[in-house]
Design a protein around this motif. Structure first.
Motif, PDB file in Angstrom:
ATOM      1  N   TYR A  63       0.824  -1.204   0.000  1.00  0.00           N
ATOM      2  CA  TYR A  63       0.000   0.000   0.000  1.00  0.00           C
ATOM      3  C   TYR A  63       0.865   1.263   0.000  1.00  0.00           C
ATOM      4  CZ  TYR A  63      -4.630  -2.158   0.474  1.00  0.00           C
ATOM      5  OH  TYR A  63      -5.792  -2.845   0.244  1.00  0.00           O
ATOM      6  N   GLY A  64       1.992   1.215   0.684  1.00  0.00           N
ATOM      7  CA  GLY A  64       2.885   2.364   0.696  1.00  0.00           C
ATOM      8  C   GLY A  64       3.386   2.703  -0.697  1.00  0.00           C
ATOM      9  N   ARG A  65       3.751   1.684  -1.467  1.00  0.00           N
ATOM     10  CA  ARG A  65       4.231   1.924  -2.835  1.00  0.00           C
ATOM     11  C   ARG A  65       3.126   2.518  -3.696  1.00  0.00           C
ATOM     12  NH1 ARG A  65       6.915  -3.499  -4.979  1.00  0.00           N
ATOM     13  NH2 ARG A  65       6.943  -2.244  -6.895  1.00  0.00           N
ATOM     14  N   ILE A  66       1.898   2.039  -3.518  1.00  0.00           N
ATOM     15  CA  ILE A  66       0.785   2.559  -4.316  1.00  0.00           C
ATOM     16  C   ILE A  66       0.485   4.009  -3.940  1.00  0.00           C
ATOM     17  CG2 ILE A  66      -1.669   2.258  -4.856  1.00  0.00           C
ATOM     18  CD1 ILE A  66      -1.193  -0.759  -4.082  1.00  0.00           C
ATOM     19  N   LEU A  67       0.459   4.285  -2.645  1.00  0.00           N
ATOM     20  CA  LEU A  67       0.144   5.632  -2.191  1.00  0.00           C
ATOM     21  C   LEU A  67       1.211   6.635  -2.617  1.00  0.00           C
ATOM     22  CD1 LEU A  67      -1.191   4.688   1.349  1.00  0.00           C
ATOM     23  CD2 LEU A  67      -2.544   5.679  -0.508  1.00  0.00           C
ATOM     24  N   GLU A  68       2.450   6.206  -2.712  1.00  0.00           N
ATOM     25  CA  GLU A  68       3.523   7.104  -3.120  1.00  0.00           C
ATOM     26  C   GLU A  68       3.330   7.635  -4.531  1.00  0.00           C
ATOM     27  OE1 GLU A  68       7.160   5.004  -2.694  1.00  0.00           O
ATOM     28  OE2 GLU A  68       7.161   5.074  -0.493  1.00  0.00           O
ATOM     29  N   VAL A  69       2.735   6.826  -5.408  1.00  0.00           N
ATOM     30  CA  VAL A  69       2.621   7.227  -6.814  1.00  0.00           C
ATOM     31  C   VAL A  69       1.238   7.766  -7.161  1.00  0.00           C
ATOM     32  CG1 VAL A  69       4.370   5.555  -7.482  1.00  0.00           C
ATOM     33  CG2 VAL A  69       1.962   4.917  -7.631  1.00  0.00           C
ATOM     34  N   SER A  70       0.298   7.663  -6.249  1.00  0.00           N
ATOM     35  CA  SER A  70      -1.037   8.185  -6.540  1.00  0.00           C
ATOM     36  C   SER A  70      -0.976   9.696  -6.698  1.00  0.00           C
ATOM     37  CB  SER A  70      -2.010   7.810  -5.419  1.00  0.00           C
ATOM     38  OG  SER A  70      -3.277   8.386  -5.652  1.00  0.00           O
ATOM     39  N   SER A  71      -1.655  10.208  -7.719  1.00  0.00           N
ATOM     40  CA  SER A  71      -1.614  11.645  -7.994  1.00  0.00           C
ATOM     41  C   SER A  71      -2.619  12.434  -7.167  1.00  0.00           C
ATOM     42  CB  SER A  71      -1.881  11.892  -9.485  1.00  0.00           C
ATOM     43  OG  SER A  71      -3.182  11.445  -9.844  1.00  0.00           O
ATOM     44  N   THR A  72      -3.483  11.737  -6.454  1.00  0.00           N
ATOM     45  CA  THR A  72      -4.492  12.402  -5.636  1.00  0.00           C
ATOM     46  C   THR A  72      -4.765  11.543  -4.413  1.00  0.00           C
ATOM     47  OG1 THR A  72      -6.707  13.413  -5.696  1.00  0.00           O
ATOM     48  CG2 THR A  72      -6.465  11.294  -6.773  1.00  0.00           C
ATOM     49  N   PRO A  73      -5.188  12.128  -3.296  1.00  0.00           N
ATOM     50  CA  PRO A  73      -5.504  11.304  -2.123  1.00  0.00           C
ATOM     51  C   PRO A  73      -6.583  10.269  -2.422  1.00  0.00           C
ATOM     52  CG  PRO A  73      -5.300  13.600  -1.488  1.00  0.00           C
ATOM     53  CD  PRO A  73      -5.269  13.577  -2.991  1.00  0.00           C
ATOM     54  N   VAL A  74      -6.411   9.088  -1.875  1.00  0.00           N
ATOM     55  CA  VAL A  74      -7.282   7.956  -2.178  1.00  0.00           C
ATOM     56  C   VAL A  74      -8.155   7.621  -0.968  1.00  0.00           C
ATOM     57  CG1 VAL A  74      -5.441   7.042  -3.652  1.00  0.00           C
ATOM     58  CG2 VAL A  74      -5.756   6.112  -1.346  1.00  0.00           C
ATOM     59  N   VAL A  75      -9.132   6.772  -1.214  1.00  0.00           N
ATOM     60  CA  VAL A  75      -9.924   6.162  -0.149  1.00  0.00           C
ATOM     61  C   VAL A  75      -9.461   4.721   0.008  1.00  0.00           C
ATOM     62  CG1 VAL A  75     -12.236   5.488   0.609  1.00  0.00           C
ATOM     63  CG2 VAL A  75     -11.915   7.653  -0.617  1.00  0.00           C
ATOM     64  N   LEU A  76      -9.148   4.310   1.224  1.00  0.00           N
ATOM     65  CA  LEU A  76      -8.810   2.916   1.503  1.00  0.00           C
ATOM     66  C   LEU A  76     -10.081   2.174   1.911  1.00  0.00           C
ATOM     67  CD1 LEU A  76      -5.549   3.220   3.650  1.00  0.00           C
ATOM     68  CD2 LEU A  76      -5.764   3.025   1.169  1.00  0.00           C
ATOM     69  N   HIS A  77     -10.290   0.997   1.346  1.00  0.00           N
ATOM     70  CA  HIS A  77     -11.502   0.236   1.638  1.00  0.00           C
ATOM     71  C   HIS A  77     -11.153  -0.999   2.459  1.00  0.00           C
ATOM     72  CE1 HIS A  77     -15.421  -1.799  -0.001  1.00  0.00           C
ATOM     73  NE2 HIS A  77     -15.479  -1.508   1.282  1.00  0.00           N
ATOM     74  N   TRP A  78     -11.728  -1.062   3.649  1.00  0.00           N
ATOM     75  CA  TRP A  78     -11.628  -2.264   4.483  1.00  0.00           C
ATOM     76  C   TRP A  78     -12.948  -3.004   4.352  1.00  0.00           C
ATOM     77  CZ3 TRP A  78      -9.793  -2.225  10.316  1.00  0.00           C
ATOM     78  CH2 TRP A  78      -9.669  -3.548  10.756  1.00  0.00           C
ATOM     79  N   LEU A  79     -12.943  -4.020   3.504  1.00  0.00           N
ATOM     80  CA  LEU A  79     -14.140  -4.823   3.253  1.00  0.00           C
ATOM     81  C   LEU A  79     -14.055  -6.098   4.073  1.00  0.00           C
ATOM     82  CD1 LEU A  79     -16.720  -4.819   1.400  1.00  0.00           C
ATOM     83  CD2 LEU A  79     -15.427  -6.297  -0.143  1.00  0.00           C
ATOM     84  N   GLY A  80     -15.017  -6.303   4.958  1.00  0.00           N
ATOM     85  CA  GLY A  80     -14.967  -7.439   5.864  1.00  0.00           C
ATOM     86  C   GLY A  80     -15.327  -8.755   5.210  1.00  0.00           C
TER      87      GLY A  80
END
Length: 387
Positions: free
Chosen positions: A173-190
């Motif tokens: 997730y850290g690698r993905i967030l580093e390259v995202s061009s805009t803030p994202v929503v993280l989804h915790w799906l149970g």
């Protein structure tokens, strides 16, 4: 004019059911001011498409996009290509890309809010290489970002199976967030929504998983718009949102307890990203507009009528809730037929859908009682239920 329909009773014998008057016919017409509210939308199947289990999804694009305009007209943002749209249950990646691009274009044309899911469901089900899983996320993230939608990082079945613990989640997730061009929503799906996601964030213990999740949010707060929590546990969500960084929103995905979570308490509130809002949009818009003007009595009254329906639609097995959402869209006149990609219209029984009908009508959610009664009668006849 009084409208009635013959429905099977609990003992199997048919009884006359008198339809209620619709309560919510007007569109909100404006976005809400006190809360951010997304409705996770379903897809409408092409009636003549070969939407058998395992077949590529054939989508009725006109009806699918009309439904999104219905949500925007009521003031909601659209959460696109999420589990409500049958990600992982029939909507393949080729159709998903079209859905994201088409919906985002429509959103931009009307000034509607849109967010869209990026995951790894295009990879082989048995993929266990963590670098490949990371690349899979980045492939889908690029599609979402190119469309102009806000990215929602969906939970990954492949990552759930391959990760050795919290460190693997944090690294990917850290690698993905580093390259995202805009803030994202993280989804915790149970796991009640998808059993393959048990133990997400690196532990089967809920508290340990929560610690891992909160640490991830703290480490990357500037890259995270918010978190969508779909665990159907109000106490856990309240405790979690109190631990989040101040800049990270909590979007409730709790289709059982949304009124209290959105209302909030003296320590905070949840915003909303909910599948049930697609089914109750006019009522939810009425409730949220009341909250905007500080009218908690109307807020509670309106939402309280919808909760029995929501808890039924999302009852065990919860992952088949999409069938109830599509059924209600058909009863309400938003689509011409009750079929779903991958044949998922078979996901709920006839008695279950009869109860869905009754609860929606009791809440005043069916905008055209005559149409709903006619379609319910047709459905029962096809199912072999005679008056």
């Amino acid at each position: 004019m009084t409208v009635s329909v013959r429905l099977p009773g609990v003992d199997g014998r048919s009884v006359d059911h008198t339809m209620a008057e619709p309560r919510y016919l007007g569109a909100a017409g404006a976005r809400f001011t006190s809360r951010i509210a997304y409705a996770a939308a379903h897809v409408v199947a092409e009636p003549l498409g070969h939407n058998a289990p395992g077949a590529p999804a054939a989508v009725d694009w006109d009806a699918t996009l009309r439904f999104r305009h219905h949500l925007w007209n009521h003031g909601f943002g659209v959460a696109e290509a999420m589990d409500t749209a049958q990600r992982g249950m029939g909507l393949d990646w080729q159709a998903t890309q079209q859905l994201i691009r088409r919906s985002a274009a429509e959103a931009h044309a009307v000034g509607g809010q849109i967010a869209a899911g990026a995951g790894t469901d295009h990879l082989e089900a048995g993929e266990r290489d963590l670098d490949t899983i990371t690349t899979g996320y980045l492939t889908q993230l690029e599609v979402v970002e190119d469309s102009g939608a806000r990215p929602i990082l969906m939970a990954s079945r492949q990552l759930a199976a391959a990760a050795g613990g919290p460190d693997d989640y944090h690294r990917i997730y850290g690698r993905i967030l580093e390259v995202s061009s805009t803030p994202v929503v993280l989804h915790w799906l149970g796991p009640m929504f998808d059993p393959a996601l048990a133990g997400y964030w690196g532990s089967g213990d809920l508290e340990e998983a929560t610690d891992s999740f909160v640490a991830l949010c703290a480490d990357h707060a500037a890259r995270i718009d918010g978190v969508k929590v779909s665990l159907l546990d109000a106490d856990h969500e309240i405790a979690l949102r109190r631990r989040l960084p101040d800049t990270v929103r909590c979007y409730t995905g709790d289709d059982f307890n949304y009124p209290e979570l959105i209302r909030g308490d003296d320590t905070g509130h949840s915003d909303a990203l909910l599948g049930i809002f697609a089914a109750i949009a006019p009522a939810a818009a009425t409730a949220l507009a009341a909250l905007d003007r500080g009218d908690l009595e109307v807020y509670e009254e309106v939402f309280s009528r919808t909760v029995p329906l929501a808890r039924h639609v999302f009852a065990v097995p919860t992952f088949h809730y999409k069938t109830g959402i599509a059924f209600l869209a058909w009863l309400s006149g938003h689509q011409d037929g009750f079929t779903m990609v991958a044949g998922q219209q078979a996901g709920r029984s006839v008695p279950d859908l009869v109860t869905t009908f009754r609860l929606a009508d009791a809440a005043g959610l069916l905008p055209d009682p005559s149409l709903a009664a006619h379609r319910m009668t047709s459905f029962l006849e096809v199912a072999g239920v005679t008056p």
